[in-house]
Design a protein around this motif. Structure first.
Motif, PDB file in Angstrom:
ATOM      1  N   PRO A   1       0.831  -1.202   0.000  1.00 56.59           N
ATOM      2  CA  PRO A   1       0.000   0.000   0.000  1.00 56.59           C
ATOM      3  C   PRO A   1       0.870   1.259   0.000  1.00 56.59           C
ATOM      4  N   PRO A   2       0.299   2.386  -0.394  1.00 59.70           N
ATOM      5  CA  PRO A   2       1.063   3.650  -0.388  1.00 59.70           C
ATOM      6  C   PRO A   2       1.593   3.977   1.014  1.00 59.70           C
ATOM      7  N   ASP A   3       2.689   4.720   1.052  1.00 56.42           N
ATOM      8  CA  ASP A   3       3.316   5.091   2.331  1.00 56.42           C
ATOM      9  C   ASP A   3       2.330   5.729   3.300  1.00 56.42           C
ATOM     10  N   GLU A   4       1.497   6.634   2.809  1.00 61.92           N
ATOM     11  CA  GLU A   4       0.566   7.340   3.701  1.00 61.92           C
ATOM     12  C   GLU A   4      -0.342   6.348   4.445  1.00 61.92           C
ATOM     13  N   ILE A   5      -0.788   5.323   3.777  1.00 66.73           N
ATOM     14  CA  ILE A   5      -1.664   4.329   4.407  1.00 66.73           C
ATOM     15  C   ILE A   5      -0.873   3.499   5.413  1.00 66.73           C
ATOM     16  N   ARG A   6       0.335   3.092   5.045  1.00 63.86           N
ATOM     17  CA  ARG A   6       1.160   2.296   5.970  1.00 63.86           C
ATOM     18  C   ARG A   6       1.527   3.100   7.213  1.00 63.86           C
ATOM     19  N   LEU A   7       1.909   4.367   7.014  1.00 59.21           N
ATOM     20  CA  LEU A   7       2.290   5.204   8.157  1.00 59.21           C
ATOM     21  C   LEU A   7       1.096   5.442   9.081  1.00 59.21           C
ATOM     22  N   ARG A   8      -0.071   5.725   8.505  1.00 60.35           N
ATOM     23  CA  ARG A   8      -1.272   5.940   9.317  1.00 60.35           C
ATOM     24  C   ARG A   8      -1.606   4.684  10.129  1.00 60.35           C
ATOM     25  N   ALA A   9      -1.380   3.510   9.528  1.00 60.44           N
ATOM     26  CA  ALA A   9      -1.694   2.258  10.210  1.00 60.44           C
ATOM     27  C   ALA A   9      -0.850   2.052  11.465  1.00 60.44           C
ATOM     28  N   ILE A  10       0.362   2.616  11.474  1.00 58.50           N
ATOM     29  CA  ILE A  10       1.210   2.473  12.674  1.00 58.50           C
ATOM     30  C   ILE A  10       1.216   3.733  13.531  1.00 58.50           C
ATOM     31  N   GLY A  11       0.359   4.691  13.160  1.00 54.18           N
ATOM     32  CA  GLY A  11       0.167   5.867  14.009  1.00 54.18           C
ATOM     33  C   GLY A  11       1.204   6.956  13.869  1.00 54.18           C
ATOM     34  N   VAL A  12       1.856   7.049  12.718  1.00 53.96           N
ATOM     35  CA  VAL A  12       2.839   8.120  12.508  1.00 53.96           C
ATOM     36  C   VAL A  12       2.505   8.886  11.238  1.00 53.96           C
ATOM     37  N   THR A  13       3.120  10.047  11.088  1.00 53.61           N
ATOM     38  CA  THR A  13       2.944  10.845   9.880  1.00 53.61           C
ATOM     39  C   THR A  13       4.307  11.078   9.245  1.00 53.61           C
ATOM     40  N   ARG A  14       4.290  11.346   7.965  1.00 49.87           N
ATOM     41  CA  ARG A  14       5.532  11.605   7.225  1.00 49.87           C
ATOM     42  C   ARG A  14       6.147  12.912   7.731  1.00 49.87           C
ATOM     43  N   LEU A  15       7.467  12.955   7.809  1.00 50.86           N
ATOM     44  CA  LEU A  15       8.155  14.177   8.206  1.00 50.86           C
ATOM     45  C   LEU A  15       7.977  15.240   7.130  1.00 50.86           C
ATOM     46  N   ARG A  16       7.777  16.479   7.567  1.00 51.95           N
ATOM     47  CA  ARG A  16       7.678  17.597   6.644  1.00 51.95           C
ATOM     48  C   ARG A  16       9.090  18.054   6.263  1.00 51.95           C
ATOM     49  N   PRO A  17       9.233  18.801   5.185  1.00 51.86           N
ATOM     50  CA  PRO A  17      10.565  19.315   4.827  1.00 51.86           C
ATOM     51  C   PRO A  17      11.177  20.097   5.995  1.00 51.86           C
ATOM     52  N   GLY A  18      12.421  19.826   6.291  1.00 52.03           N
ATOM     53  CA  GLY A  18      13.126  20.502   7.375  1.00 52.03           C
ATOM     54  C   GLY A  18      12.957  19.847   8.733  1.00 52.03           C
ATOM     55  N   GLU A  19      12.069  18.857   8.850  1.00 54.32           N
ATOM     56  CA  GLU A  19      11.861  18.163  10.125  1.00 54.32           C
ATOM     57  C   GLU A  19      12.788  16.947  10.218  1.00 54.32           C
ATOM     58  N   ALA A  20      13.059  16.550  11.436  1.00 49.52           N
ATOM     59  CA  ALA A  20      13.847  15.349  11.700  1.00 49.52           C
ATOM     60  C   ALA A  20      13.302  14.707  12.964  1.00 49.52           C
TER      61      ALA A  20
END
Length: 65
Positions: free
Chosen positions: A6-25
């Motif tokens: 599945p797309p990253d957004e769906i996989r990340l949501r399934a484990i309760g995290v969000t993609r890092l925004r530009p400049g974030e770490a």
């Protein structure tokens, strides 16, 4: 035929995290302080913890770099 993951957004949501925004770490550090304050800090979301750190730096006059 192999399944397409599945797309990253769906996989990340399934484990309760969000993609890092530009400049974030993300970083793991050890923090020493009053136990109650650390429990409250730990209970915050990662985004809330980031805002607390930024606010603390601003309040203390700590400059970037």
């Amino acid at each position: 035929m192999p399944r397409k993951p599945p797309p990253d957004e769906i996989r990340l949501r399934a484990i309760g995290v969000t993609r890092l925004r530009p400049g974030e770490a993300t970083l793991t550090v050890r923090v020493r302080g009053k136990a109650e304050l650390l429990r409250r800090f730990e209970a915050l979301s990662p985004e809330e913890r980031g805002r607390v750190v930024e606010a603390g730096f601003s309040r203390e006059g700590v400059k970037d770099g």
